[in-house]
Scaffold this active site. Structure first.
Site, PDB file in Angstrom:
ATOM      1  N   ARG A 179       9.731 -49.955 -49.291  1.00  0.00           N
ATOM      2  CA  ARG A 179       9.677 -48.860 -48.473  1.00  0.00           C
ATOM      3  C   ARG A 179       8.214 -48.419 -48.393  1.00  0.00           C
ATOM      4  O   ARG A 179       7.830 -47.050 -48.320  1.00  0.00           O
ATOM      5  CB  ARG A 179      10.301 -47.690 -49.094  1.00  0.00           C
ATOM      6  CG  ARG A 179      11.802 -47.788 -48.869  1.00  0.00           C
ATOM      7  CD  ARG A 179      12.442 -47.914 -47.420  1.00  0.00           C
ATOM      8  NE  ARG A 179      13.885 -48.197 -47.452  1.00  0.00           N
ATOM      9  CZ  ARG A 179      14.441 -49.409 -47.336  1.00  0.00           C
ATOM     10  NH1 ARG A 179      13.363 -50.497 -47.487  1.00  0.00           N
ATOM     11  NH2 ARG A 179      15.432 -49.734 -47.294  1.00  0.00           N
ATOM     12  N   SER A 228      17.431 -40.796 -44.813  1.00  0.00           N
ATOM     13  CA  SER A 228      17.440 -40.932 -46.301  1.00  0.00           C
ATOM     14  C   SER A 228      16.309 -40.069 -46.716  1.00  0.00           C
ATOM     15  O   SER A 228      15.134 -40.589 -46.447  1.00  0.00           O
ATOM     16  CB  SER A 228      17.457 -42.597 -46.410  1.00  0.00           C
ATOM     17  OG  SER A 228      17.476 -42.839 -47.959  1.00  0.00           O
ATOM     18  N   GLU A 298      11.474 -40.469 -49.925  1.00  0.00           N
ATOM     19  CA  GLU A 298      11.229 -41.549 -48.729  1.00  0.00           C
ATOM     20  C   GLU A 298      10.580 -40.777 -47.523  1.00  0.00           C
ATOM     21  O   GLU A 298      10.030 -41.280 -46.557  1.00  0.00           O
ATOM     22  CB  GLU A 298      12.570 -42.153 -48.471  1.00  0.00           C
ATOM     23  CG  GLU A 298      12.483 -43.226 -47.668  1.00  0.00           C
ATOM     24  CD  GLU A 298      13.623 -43.820 -47.714  1.00  0.00           C
ATOM     25  OE1 GLU A 298      14.166 -44.557 -46.561  1.00  0.00           O
ATOM     26  OE2 GLU A 298      14.184 -44.391 -48.606  1.00  0.00           O
TER      27      GLU A 298
END
Length: 316
Positions: A179, A228, A298
């Site tokens: 990520r 998310s 995130e």
């Protein structure tokens, strides 16, 4: 004349002449999936890559710059975003195929890239259909879902550095990790070359449809959400940790932890950005207390907190 008006006009006066368009005091809430947040001091929509490069080369060094895509994985704080917010338009959204390679602009939607690959009979890119947002954002955070990640398919990326210089960066030099990527935050992605493989378009289309059904069955896709919320910690799943900490359905003001998928925060209709961020921090606190694991955001959070909050730059 109000101080904020004088500040905005002063900023516009300091910015270089461009072929694109400047707009002052632009509401950002309508373009984010959460539908919250304050305005951008100035939004710049460059005409093309050359226009953007010239802007970066001539921009005063002390002017803050933030790049945003379609606002899918973004939380804009209530105090708004100071400086210049850059939004890439159609000139940066082209998608073409060259053999087994899909060439995409940074502003191209991930879904559109997957659909274009399907049309061309290029497999291996179906996972993009399950990622909300643009190719630029997917590169920035090494986005992944449904068995694929950007690091698996990127051959090269075209990057514009803070001085307005264009560079082509090979996949090995992008510094992809879970990520995230290693490209400096001051650089802007312009385009990418993605590796596909020859496959039956009907099979590709069936996989894209399978992903669509899976998303609709397991995520609050029709809610005001930012996707998310927290990255999965090593060896664990964020949603399971959140569930075990008793946070499913937790409410703060107009914000709620989704009952469908508890790694999603939802604006139930009256949430402020402060509600959503505070709820996220409460989830992090409870998860840490119950598991000893500190979840990492995130979702990108940018801008100034409402009132006298400090500004925080970021990208999506």
């Amino acid at each position: 004349m109000m101080a904020t008006q004088r500040k905005t006009e002063s900023l516009l006066d300091r910015l270089p002449v461009v072929r694109g368009r400047y707009s002052a005091n632009v509401p950002l809430a309508p373009i984010t999936w959460f539908r919250v947040g304050g305005p951008a001091e100035v939004v710049f929509r460059p005409a093309d890559a050359e226009d953007l490069a010239a802007f970066l080369a001539a921009k005063p060094a002390d002017v803050a710059m933030t790049v945003i895509g379609v606002g899918s994985n973004l939380l804009v704080r209530d105090g708004g975003v100071p400086g210049v917010v850059i939004r890439l338009g159609r000139a940066f959204a082209a998608i073409t195929a060259q053999g087994d390679v899909l060439e995409t602009g940074a502003a191209a939607l991930d879904l559109n890239a997957a659909l274009a690959a399907c049309t061309e009979g290029l497999g291996g890119l179906e996972f993009l259909s399950g990622i909300p947002g643009t190719i630029g954002g997917a590169l920035r955070m090494n986005a992944g879902a449904y068995g694929g990640e950007m690091k698996d398919v990127v051959l090269q990326a075209t990057v514009l550095d803070a001085a307005g210089q264009v560079r082509t960066v090979n996949a090995a030099d992008l510094g992809f990790a879970y990520r995230r990527c290693g490209v400096p935050e001051t650089s802007i992605f312009l385009a990418a070359r993605l590796q596909g493989r020859r496959a039956d378009p009907h099979a590709i289309g069936a996989r894209i449809e399978e992903i669509r059904r899976a998303r609709e069955g397991s995520q609050p896709v029709r809610a005001r959400t930012g996707g998310s919320t927290f990255a999965n910690p090593p060896g664990a799943k964020a949603w399971e940790l959140i569930d075990r900490a008793g946070c499913r359905g937790l409410v703060r003001g107009g914000a709620q932890v989704s009952k469908v998928h508890c790694n999603f925060l939802i604006n139930t209709g009256t949430a402020s950005a402060a509600d959503l961020e505070a709820l996220g921090e409460e989830v992090r606190r409870r998860v840490f207390e119950s598991s000893g694991i500190r979840l990492e955001w995130e979702i990108r959070r940018i801008g100034a907190h409402g009132g006298a909050g400090a500004a925080v730059g970021g990208r999506e």
